[in-house]
Write an enzyme that holds these catalytic residues in place. Sequence first.
Site: not given
Length: 425
Positions: A171-173
């Site tokens: 999700s961060d990437m």
Amino acid sequence: MPGPLEGVRVLEFTEIIAGPVGGMFLADFGADVIKIEPPWGDPWRSTSPGQAGGPNESRGFIAVNRGKRSIRVDLTKPGGKSVVHKLVESADVIVLNHRPDVPAKLGIDYETLSAINPRIIYCEVTAYGRMGPNRELPGYDVIVQAMTGMMTSEGHDVDGLPRSVNVSPVSDMAAGYAIMMSVSAALYYRERTGKGQKIENSLLQNSLRMQQSSLTQLDDYPTPRQAWRAEDLPALKEAGVGFSDIYSAYREKRNNPEFAAYYQPYETSDWVISIGCLSNPLRQKMANALGVDDIRFEPGYDRESPESIKFAENLILTYRKVFLGKTTDEWMTILNDAGVPCGPMRFIEEMVYDEQALANGMIVETTHSIAGNTRGPGPLSNMSESPMEITRGAPAFGEHTNEILQEAGYSAAEVEALKGNEDVF
């Protein structure tokens, strides 16, 4: 650094992964990215794995902050706010990923900064979005993976509990990619209209988009798991059935394993090879190359029949036995000659020196002023008319404070006064 965004200045108020990744991508494309850190720095400098260059220069921080300059500013003090507001005057983009209540407290909210520079493009990443019951809550990748069903869908379990996709914080990437794409689109819009704007993004939004296929629902044609969610899940929860039993029931409601045999890794006599056939012509080529008769390619094949489903499950076992008969190199030659997509299993650490990756500029070297020579992934694209060249490593802690302030018009004496007052460091 050179690239299509050369001349674009980005002020980045970010920490940990999602926001820093977005800023790094913008830097890769040529933007001048200034990372504005609090006096104690981005927490990822000291809390992520691998202290490669001292207590403030972790491997994790270096990995997601390439191409930036760093300045340390105390935004809780009037002098620190004044410095940032002066930098905003000549900036094009703001990127930040704090909790929704933090920017206004620090004087870096959209309303304040757009009043200083109406052309500013302000990109904000939160955990769950600006609306809804969770809008004020903090969140991280592992929480969003759980909340969006990514963990339960993945099937990676430890002691009966789902675990996150941990090769990368998905999700961060994804949010980092979204920052880069959204900011680039907003820059194009500003080029045409002269107008800046606010961009809102979230970990929740990107975790859902990363599960596009599973999340897509055709109301009249539900998948087995979608039907189970509507019909069985509420009753199981109402009856007080425990998570482990519900999870087992969910796992059993998988899609027909019709062609799973053609899209997975197999052990060979000396290693492992991965196969990827997503069309019937490719699957037929693989079956022919391995000398296997697949009944699903015969006329009149009924994909939902019990016989077909049982055959699909047994076919995987058949292919496993066949692949054990030759080496990976032998299978690579056979399958490539037959036009079957395949590749050997590797470890990510090997890719730093991979011939194919190096030939296409997918691995680059930079220099960190403390940690030294650094190797890592290259830019996302190769562009013919605006080539990118990554020349700057991640910044050391407050490495460019003097340089940035002097560029903004502060004299050497004024810089020292700001430092003496601990407005900047």
